[in-house]
Design a protein around this motif. Structure first.
Motif, PDB file in Angstrom:
ATOM      1  N   ASN A 182      28.572 -13.204  -9.114  1.00  0.00           N
ATOM      2  CA  ASN A 182      28.222 -13.068 -10.537  1.00  0.00           C
ATOM      3  C   ASN A 182      26.913 -12.308 -10.708  1.00  0.00           C
ATOM      4  OD1 ASN A 182      30.486 -14.469 -11.302  1.00  0.00           O
ATOM      5  ND2 ASN A 182      29.447 -16.433 -11.542  1.00  0.00           N
ATOM      6  N   LYS A 183      25.958 -12.578  -9.823  1.00  0.00           N
ATOM      7  CA  LYS A 183      24.659 -11.904  -9.933  1.00  0.00           C
ATOM      8  C   LYS A 183      24.770 -10.437  -9.524  1.00  0.00           C
ATOM      9  CE  LYS A 183      20.642 -13.069 -11.477  1.00  0.00           C
ATOM     10  NZ  LYS A 183      20.484 -13.773 -12.756  1.00  0.00           N
ATOM     11  N   ILE A 184      25.624 -10.137  -8.550  1.00  0.00           N
ATOM     12  CA  ILE A 184      25.860  -8.740  -8.162  1.00  0.00           C
ATOM     13  C   ILE A 184      26.455  -7.971  -9.342  1.00  0.00           C
ATOM     14  CG2 ILE A 184      27.315  -7.235  -6.733  1.00  0.00           C
ATOM     15  CD1 ILE A 184      26.952  -9.287  -4.459  1.00  0.00           C
ATOM     16  N   GLN A 185      27.392  -8.595 -10.032  1.00  0.00           N
ATOM     17  CA  GLN A 185      27.994  -7.958 -11.204  1.00  0.00           C
ATOM     18  C   GLN A 185      26.950  -7.743 -12.297  1.00  0.00           C
ATOM     19  OE1 GLN A 185      31.429 -10.001 -12.717  1.00  0.00           O
ATOM     20  NE2 GLN A 185      31.926  -8.410 -14.191  1.00  0.00           N
ATOM     21  N   GLU A 186      26.076  -8.728 -12.481  1.00  0.00           N
ATOM     22  CA  GLU A 186      25.007  -8.601 -13.475  1.00  0.00           C
ATOM     23  C   GLU A 186      24.052  -7.463 -13.114  1.00  0.00           C
ATOM     24  OE1 GLU A 186      21.175 -11.221 -14.912  1.00  0.00           O
ATOM     25  OE2 GLU A 186      23.002 -12.331 -14.403  1.00  0.00           O
ATOM     26  N   LEU A 187      23.718  -7.367 -11.824  1.00  0.00           N
ATOM     27  CA  LEU A 187      22.852  -6.281 -11.350  1.00  0.00           C
ATOM     28  C   LEU A 187      23.512  -4.932 -11.588  1.00  0.00           C
ATOM     29  CD1 LEU A 187      20.371  -5.204  -9.696  1.00  0.00           C
ATOM     30  CD2 LEU A 187      21.788  -5.511  -7.646  1.00  0.00           C
ATOM     31  N   GLY A 188      24.791  -4.808 -11.231  1.00  0.00           N
ATOM     32  CA  GLY A 188      25.517  -3.553 -11.425  1.00  0.00           C
ATOM     33  C   GLY A 188      25.574  -3.144 -12.878  1.00  0.00           C
ATOM     34  N   ASN A 189      25.844  -4.095 -13.765  1.00  0.00           N
ATOM     35  CA  ASN A 189      25.910  -3.796 -15.191  1.00  0.00           C
ATOM     36  C   ASN A 189      24.556  -3.348 -15.734  1.00  0.00           C
ATOM     37  OD1 ASN A 189      28.604  -4.494 -15.230  1.00  0.00           O
ATOM     38  ND2 ASN A 189      28.262  -6.577 -15.956  1.00  0.00           N
ATOM     39  N   ALA A 190      23.485  -4.001 -15.268  1.00  0.00           N
ATOM     40  CA  ALA A 190      22.133  -3.650 -15.725  1.00  0.00           C
ATOM     41  C   ALA A 190      21.765  -2.230 -15.292  1.00  0.00           C
ATOM     42  CB  ALA A 190      21.115  -4.652 -15.186  1.00  0.00           C
ATOM     43  N   ILE A 191      22.093  -1.888 -14.031  1.00  0.00           N
ATOM     44  CA  ILE A 191      21.757  -0.561 -13.521  1.00  0.00           C
ATOM     45  C   ILE A 191      22.634   0.504 -14.174  1.00  0.00           C
ATOM     46  CG2 ILE A 191      21.876   0.900 -11.451  1.00  0.00           C
ATOM     47  CD1 ILE A 191      20.841  -1.538  -9.882  1.00  0.00           C
ATOM     48  N   ALA A 192      23.905   0.193 -14.384  1.00  0.00           N
ATOM     49  CA  ALA A 192      24.800   1.146 -15.050  1.00  0.00           C
ATOM     50  C   ALA A 192      24.304   1.447 -16.463  1.00  0.00           C
ATOM     51  CB  ALA A 192      26.219   0.580 -15.099  1.00  0.00           C
ATOM     52  N   TYR A 193      23.837   0.430 -17.162  1.00  0.00           N
ATOM     53  CA  TYR A 193      23.303   0.618 -18.513  1.00  0.00           C
ATOM     54  C   TYR A 193      22.049   1.492 -18.479  1.00  0.00           C
ATOM     55  CZ  TYR A 193      21.032  -0.416 -22.969  1.00  0.00           C
ATOM     56  OH  TYR A 193      20.403  -0.290 -24.186  1.00  0.00           O
ATOM     57  N   GLU A 194      21.146   1.196 -17.542  1.00  0.00           N
ATOM     58  CA  GLU A 194      19.909   1.981 -17.411  1.00  0.00           C
ATOM     59  C   GLU A 194      20.238   3.440 -17.080  1.00  0.00           C
ATOM     60  OE1 GLU A 194      16.394   0.877 -17.368  1.00  0.00           O
ATOM     61  OE2 GLU A 194      17.274  -0.766 -18.499  1.00  0.00           O
ATOM     62  N   ALA A 195      21.191   3.644 -16.176  1.00  0.00           N
ATOM     63  CA  ALA A 195      21.562   5.003 -15.760  1.00  0.00           C
ATOM     64  C   ALA A 195      22.145   5.792 -16.928  1.00  0.00           C
ATOM     65  CB  ALA A 195      22.560   4.941 -14.605  1.00  0.00           C
ATOM     66  N   LYS A 196      23.061   5.173 -17.672  1.00  0.00           N
ATOM     67  CA  LYS A 196      23.707   5.853 -18.792  1.00  0.00           C
ATOM     68  C   LYS A 196      22.704   6.178 -19.893  1.00  0.00           C
ATOM     69  CE  LYS A 196      27.727   7.226 -20.538  1.00  0.00           C
ATOM     70  NZ  LYS A 196      28.570   8.244 -19.892  1.00  0.00           N
ATOM     71  N   THR A 197      21.725   5.299 -20.077  1.00  0.00           N
ATOM     72  CA  THR A 197      20.675   5.544 -21.073  1.00  0.00           C
ATOM     73  C   THR A 197      19.768   6.688 -20.636  1.00  0.00           C
ATOM     74  OG1 THR A 197      20.703   3.194 -21.670  1.00  0.00           O
ATOM     75  CG2 THR A 197      18.789   4.474 -22.363  1.00  0.00           C
ATOM     76  N   PHE A 198      19.459   6.721 -19.347  1.00  0.00           N
ATOM     77  CA  PHE A 198      18.569   7.749 -18.803  1.00  0.00           C
ATOM     78  C   PHE A 198      19.245   9.112 -18.730  1.00  0.00           C
ATOM     79  CE2 PHE A 198      17.038   9.808 -14.750  1.00  0.00           C
ATOM     80  CZ  PHE A 198      15.834  10.258 -15.248  1.00  0.00           C
ATOM     81  N   MET A 199      20.485   9.160 -18.266  1.00  0.00           N
ATOM     82  CA  MET A 199      21.213  10.417 -18.096  1.00  0.00           C
ATOM     83  C   MET A 199      22.654  10.211 -18.523  1.00  0.00           C
ATOM     84  SD  MET A 199      20.864  13.529 -17.199  1.00  0.00           S
ATOM     85  CE  MET A 199      21.753  14.972 -16.658  1.00  0.00           C
ATOM     86  N   ARG A 200      23.002  10.672 -19.715  1.00  0.00           N
ATOM     87  CA  ARG A 200      24.299  10.371 -20.305  1.00  0.00           C
ATOM     88  C   ARG A 200      25.461  11.025 -19.551  1.00  0.00           C
ATOM     89  NH1 ARG A 200      26.192   8.152 -24.825  1.00  0.00           N
ATOM     90  NH2 ARG A 200      28.132   8.925 -25.728  1.00  0.00           N
ATOM     91  N   ASN A 201      25.304  12.310 -19.210  1.00  0.00           N
ATOM     92  CA  ASN A 201      26.417  13.024 -18.575  1.00  0.00           C
ATOM     93  C   ASN A 201      25.937  13.904 -17.416  1.00  0.00           C
ATOM     94  OD1 ASN A 201      28.735  12.221 -20.250  1.00  0.00           O
ATOM     95  ND2 ASN A 201      27.634  13.279 -21.894  1.00  0.00           N
ATOM     96  N   PRO A 202      25.600  13.305 -16.268  1.00  0.00           N
ATOM     97  CA  PRO A 202      25.231  14.120 -15.099  1.00  0.00           C
ATOM     98  C   PRO A 202      26.472  14.788 -14.518  1.00  0.00           C
ATOM     99  CG  PRO A 202      25.380  11.823 -14.471  1.00  0.00           C
ATOM    100  CD  PRO A 202      25.588  11.874 -15.968  1.00  0.00           C
ATOM    101  N   ASN A 203      26.259  15.835 -13.707  1.00  0.00           N
ATOM    102  CA  ASN A 203      27.385  16.480 -13.025  1.00  0.00           C
ATOM    103  C   ASN A 203      27.762  15.742 -11.738  1.00  0.00           C
ATOM    104  OD1 ASN A 203      25.578  19.242 -14.052  1.00  0.00           O
ATOM    105  ND2 ASN A 203      27.648  18.880 -14.846  1.00  0.00           N
ATOM    106  N   ARG A 204      26.756  15.131 -11.127  1.00  0.00           N
ATOM    107  CA  ARG A 204      26.975  14.360  -9.904  1.00  0.00           C
ATOM    108  C   ARG A 204      26.044  13.147  -9.910  1.00  0.00           C
ATOM    109  NH1 ARG A 204      28.891  17.388  -5.039  1.00  0.00           N
ATOM    110  NH2 ARG A 204      29.856  19.309  -5.781  1.00  0.00           N
ATOM    111  N   VAL A 205      26.422  12.121  -9.151  1.00  0.00           N
ATOM    112  CA  VAL A 205      25.579  10.936  -8.996  1.00  0.00           C
ATOM    113  C   VAL A 205      25.501  10.596  -7.510  1.00  0.00           C
ATOM    114  CG1 VAL A 205      25.261   8.492  -9.532  1.00  0.00           C
ATOM    115  CG2 VAL A 205      26.217  10.022 -11.269  1.00  0.00           C
ATOM    116  N   TYR A 206      24.285  10.358  -7.036  1.00  0.00           N
ATOM    117  CA  TYR A 206      24.082   9.959  -5.643  1.00  0.00           C
ATOM    118  C   TYR A 206      23.429   8.581  -5.611  1.00  0.00           C
ATOM    119  CZ  TYR A 206      25.102  14.811  -4.568  1.00  0.00           C
ATOM    120  OH  TYR A 206      25.723  16.040  -4.455  1.00  0.00           O
TER     121      TYR A 206
END
Length: 326
Positions: free
Chosen positions: A258-282
């Motif tokens: 559950n905490k891994i899922q929470e971490l993933g969701n938090a980072i995904a939200y931060e990433a999408k806010t920071f860079m909406r449409n990148p060409n690649r993700v590493y």
């Protein structure tokens, strides 16, 4: 000699070149105060350190292990301990060394103007040049310290070999023990267009949840043991060895998931806010594998252009070594 060191809060990753080959070692951080007795441990190396008047020891399993999952770690005794301890794990005979170390993006750059935070860089250098001793042993002598920013250099080789064009925007997501670092690279490292860091999101979210769950299952554990359980959460046999109350094994593992899922969701939200449409993700860093699924979910059209780097935890120290320590 010269060593490239990604001295993260959970593990120190160290790389060096010897006989034209890059060598890498990962050294976990698990220190407590006071010394350990060697009386009952025949043939096993004991690492008892002293900084000023304070005594420390490396202890992989003690539930009294000191927390390193905070930004202040970058400038304190535990950072000095972790770097020297990692150097001793290389198998190289102690000698005078020059080291390249890292700071999280939030510490390396000023938030207001994206310029180097010279005060933090100087603090980091001064901390690692302090006196430290090893009881009944010899340490490396650190004679020079160079400080680099975390995350972005980890993808140097990957980008140069990828055949991308000059307009490709690559988002680098570095998930460490304590911090989340992100940056946007243009082309084959032609430019770094923006950087972002969050010092409140990291794998420590999962580690702390795992330790609390273990304690509730009569299994007080060090940060190192908790992180090993996270890595081996799909290994039932390992989990049953670590968790004393077998009636709570499923509950402990569920808490971790559950905490891994929470971490993933938090980072995904931060990433999408920071860079909406990148060409690649590493994806790089010790927590990269934990958040891969969440990143794919938030950038569904990218598919195979979302890349989990090979050995993501060692990627930064390895690249720094190849480009700076040679």
């Amino acid at each position: 000699m010269k060593f490239a060191i990604d001295d993260g809060s959970t593990n120190v990753k160290i790389s060096w070149i010897e006989n034209d080959k890059v060598h890498c070692v990962t050294s976990p951080n698990s220190f407590r105060k006071d010394w350990k007795s060697a009386a009952l441990i025949n043939g096993k190396k004991i690492f008892n350190y002293q900084i000023g008047s304070t005594k420390y020891t490396f202890d992989a399993t003690s539930d009294r292990a000191l927390s390193t999952t905070h930004v202040a770690y970058q400038y304190d005794d535990l950072n000095l301990l972790s770097v020297h301890h990692a150097l001793l794990q290389t198998g190289v005979s102690p000698c005078p060394v020059s080291i390249l170390v890292t700071l999280p993006i939030t510490e390396y750059y000023n938030a207001d103007d994206c310029q180097k935070n010279e005060a933090n860089i100087a603090r980091k250098k001064e901390n690692l040049l302090r006196e430290i001793s090893l009881n009944k042993g010899e340490l490396f002598e650190i004679v020079d310290v160079e400080v680099l920013p975390e995350s972005l250099p980890a993808v140097l080789t990957t980008l140069v070999d990828s055949g991308i064009n000059a307009f490709t925007k690559s988002l680098v997501i570095d998930v460490g023990g304590t911090t989340l670092d992100m940056g946007v690279i243009v082309g084959e490292f032609d430019d770094v267009s923006s950087v972002y860091g969050n010092a409140t999101i990291g794998v420590s979210m999962v580690t702390d949840a795992a330790r609390k769950a273990l304690a509730a299952a009569d299994s007080d554990a060090s940060y190192l043991v908790a992180n090993e359980l996270i890595k081996h959460r799909h290994d039932r046999e390992f989990a049953c060895e670590v968790i004393n109350d077998l009636s709570k094994v499923d509950w402990v593992l569920e808490c971790i998931e559950n905490k891994i899922q929470e971490l993933g969701n938090a980072i995904a939200y931060e990433a999408k806010t920071f860079m909406r449409n990148p060409n690649r993700v590493y994806l790089v860093g010790g927590g990269a594998m934990l958040i891969e699924e969440a990143v794919h979910a938030v950038y569904p059209s990218l598919g195979e252009k979302i890349v989990l780097l090979e050995q993501p935890q060692e990627a930064l120290s390895r690249e720094i070594c190849c480009y700076h320590a040679a």
